[in-house]
Motif scaffolding. Sequence first.
Motif, PDB file in Angstrom:
ATOM      1  N   GLY A 221      -1.868   2.714  12.142  1.00 18.45           N
ATOM      2  CA  GLY A 221      -1.075   2.954  10.950  1.00 18.45           C
ATOM      3  C   GLY A 221      -1.394   1.908   9.896  1.00 18.45           C
ATOM      4  O   GLY A 221      -2.417   1.231   9.946  1.00 18.45           O
ATOM      5  N   VAL A 222      -0.492   1.736   8.933  1.00 20.89           N
ATOM      6  CA  VAL A 222      -0.740   0.820   7.822  1.00 20.89           C
ATOM      7  C   VAL A 222      -0.982  -0.604   8.315  1.00 20.89           C
ATOM      8  O   VAL A 222      -1.968  -1.253   7.950  1.00 20.89           O
ATOM      9  CB  VAL A 222       0.435   0.857   6.824  1.00 20.89           C
ATOM     10  CG1 VAL A 222       0.258  -0.224   5.765  1.00 20.89           C
ATOM     11  CG2 VAL A 222       0.532   2.236   6.173  1.00 20.89           C
ATOM     12  N   THR A 223      -0.087  -1.119   9.162  1.00 21.93           N
ATOM     13  CA  THR A 223      -0.213  -2.506   9.623  1.00 21.93           C
ATOM     14  C   THR A 223      -1.491  -2.718  10.412  1.00 21.93           C
ATOM     15  O   THR A 223      -2.240  -3.677  10.180  1.00 21.93           O
ATOM     16  CB  THR A 223       1.001  -2.897  10.479  1.00 21.93           C
ATOM     17  OG1 THR A 223       2.193  -2.757   9.703  1.00 21.93           O
ATOM     18  CG2 THR A 223       0.884  -4.332  10.963  1.00 21.93           C
ATOM     19  N   GLY A 224      -1.766  -1.839  11.361  1.00 18.16           N
ATOM     20  CA  GLY A 224      -2.967  -1.978  12.164  1.00 18.16           C
ATOM     21  C   GLY A 224      -4.224  -1.914  11.328  1.00 18.16           C
ATOM     22  O   GLY A 224      -5.153  -2.717  11.502  1.00 18.16           O
ATOM     23  N   ALA A 225      -4.288  -0.959  10.399  1.00 17.17           N
ATOM     24  CA  ALA A 225      -5.467  -0.811   9.551  1.00 17.17           C
ATOM     25  C   ALA A 225      -5.664  -2.024   8.656  1.00 17.17           C
ATOM     26  O   ALA A 225      -6.799  -2.480   8.445  1.00 17.17           O
ATOM     27  CB  ALA A 225      -5.347   0.458   8.708  1.00 17.17           C
ATOM     28  N   GLU A 226      -4.569  -2.556   8.114  1.00 19.53           N
ATOM     29  CA  GLU A 226      -4.689  -3.722   7.231  1.00 19.53           C
ATOM     30  C   GLU A 226      -5.238  -4.932   7.977  1.00 19.53           C
ATOM     31  O   GLU A 226      -6.151  -5.617   7.486  1.00 19.53           O
ATOM     32  CB  GLU A 226      -3.334  -4.055   6.606  1.00 19.53           C
ATOM     33  CG  GLU A 226      -2.902  -3.080   5.530  1.00 19.53           C
ATOM     34  CD  GLU A 226      -1.614  -3.475   4.857  1.00 19.53           C
ATOM     35  OE1 GLU A 226      -1.307  -2.909   3.785  1.00 19.53           O
ATOM     36  OE2 GLU A 226      -0.888  -4.358   5.389  1.00 19.53           O
ATOM     37  N   PHE A 227      -4.701  -5.221   9.156  1.00 19.79           N
ATOM     38  CA  PHE A 227      -5.181  -6.383   9.909  1.00 19.79           C
ATOM     39  C   PHE A 227      -6.592  -6.166  10.438  1.00 19.79           C
ATOM     40  O   PHE A 227      -7.404  -7.105  10.472  1.00 19.79           O
ATOM     41  CB  PHE A 227      -4.221  -6.718  11.041  1.00 19.79           C
ATOM     42  CG  PHE A 227      -3.058  -7.560  10.606  1.00 19.79           C
ATOM     43  CD1 PHE A 227      -3.224  -8.906  10.314  1.00 19.79           C
ATOM     44  CD2 PHE A 227      -1.790  -7.012  10.486  1.00 19.79           C
ATOM     45  CE1 PHE A 227      -2.159  -9.683   9.895  1.00 19.79           C
ATOM     46  CE2 PHE A 227      -0.715  -7.782  10.079  1.00 19.79           C
ATOM     47  CZ  PHE A 227      -0.905  -9.125   9.779  1.00 19.79           C
ATOM     48  N   ALA A 228      -6.908  -4.953  10.851  1.00 19.42           N
ATOM     49  CA  ALA A 228      -8.259  -4.663  11.301  1.00 19.42           C
ATOM     50  C   ALA A 228      -9.250  -4.898  10.162  1.00 19.42           C
ATOM     51  O   ALA A 228     -10.311  -5.515  10.355  1.00 19.42           O
ATOM     52  CB  ALA A 228      -8.346  -3.228  11.802  1.00 19.42           C
TER      53      ALA A 228
END
Length: 494
Positions: A221-228
């Motif tokens: 989701g948003v959080t995972g994609a941003e940190f990745a």
Amino acid sequence: MSAHDPVTPESPEATSSPSFTQHSGHDNASPVRAGAQVAIIGGGPGGYEAATVAARMGAQVTLIETRGLGGSAVLTDVVPSKTLIATAEQAQETSEASELGIATSVVSIDMTQVNGRVRHLAQSQSSDIRDSLENLGVQVISGRARLKPGIDDRGRRTISVALPDEDAFNLELSADIVLLATGASPRELPSAKPDGHRIFTWAQLYNLEELPEHLIVVGSGVTGAEFASAYRGLGAKVTLVSSRDRILPGEDTDAAEIIERVFVERGMQIERRSRALSATATDDGVEVTLNDGRTIHGSHCLMAVGAVPNTQDLVLAEAGVETTDTDHIRVDRVSRTTSYRVYAAGDCTGVLPLASVAAQQGRIAMWHALGDSLDPMDADAVARAVFTSPEVAAVGVSEEAARKAGYKVRVAKLPLARNPRAKMQSVDEGFVKIISSRSGIVKGGVVVGPHASDLIFPLTLAVHSRMTVDQLSSASTIYPSISGTISEVARMLH
């Protein structure tokens, strides 16, 4: 638009907005006198913005916060993550500067310095918020707070507070108006318990002293994609585990496809249609077991699997405050709960998990409670962004939601690669998309590209003000500028 407003073919965005509860409790609408006592539980954006409004309107405001002013948004979420992302963007741009004829050496990342700066900026922002509130006369109390059941004969409620290092709720405060703004916390899985050493939530990453050799991100989701995106930009090897067919399942399909393609081109491994069953720390790293039996070995693991509202210890049921099946507080479009003069704002309500929404809910609550004029929350006109590289920003109805609902909309899209300013900056990924009604009213928009979170603003104004595509395109733009593509797409819908 609330869940109870009429839906017409000219308002397809209604299908994409969160459902607000229909107010069924006491009448909170009656204005209270100047100098009213306001108690706010939680010092995040919903809490401190509400405190600012109430204090400026002459109320006597007390704000109770457990960790520090700014809450999770400032201390462990929005401010830290976007600071980290800004550093990653600089590293990414430096590594790719050769395309512009700039010779660069190998980019080196000092995570001790990077995270030290992240923590410093978060604490600095928290201190600035405290100074601002105290200058307005807001009393700030450190501690845990909860509602006490019942109201007195003057309609006031009692708030019980446990001060730091105390288990007992020995301090009691009386208030005419109460705002609950307690936020949410990272969701934790029993089979992947974060230890802050090898397995992390997004709030625990800022103590890393070395760049992870191989970061496994569970959740796309948003959080995972941003940190990745950020850690790949910093130079770490990244594996993104997605349980869906594509990453960013809640975003525009065209936008998600671009982000996924860019991730892969930059060397990220994406495990699609894979669910992480467990994450286990080993002597030298971490093992993540997937539902198909495979095991991924990495140095660190980030669990980005959602959030849970911080509502369990507020004694809500006894105070007449209804919650949903997910423990979020039910509110209407002016932030009222189902209990007399008790309001709620932010992630604890589950309306939209955005700091901007929390802040506006808090402001609306105080305007309503203290008798000022206001516009109820309009979730359909809220802009949102994903701070990947490139960024994704959107507002209003999505193309998918409109078509799924059967509404007749018109859609136009142009790639940024055609934009002269984008060419100058070597930007070759991204687009501008506008969704309009058949009569030309702007219903939604998507921007993918550098600084999309800034570029979405004219489309937000258009959606908010129900502008037509002709009105949007008639405003002049700078040449050359990325914003020129917004005007060009609007002209395509003339």
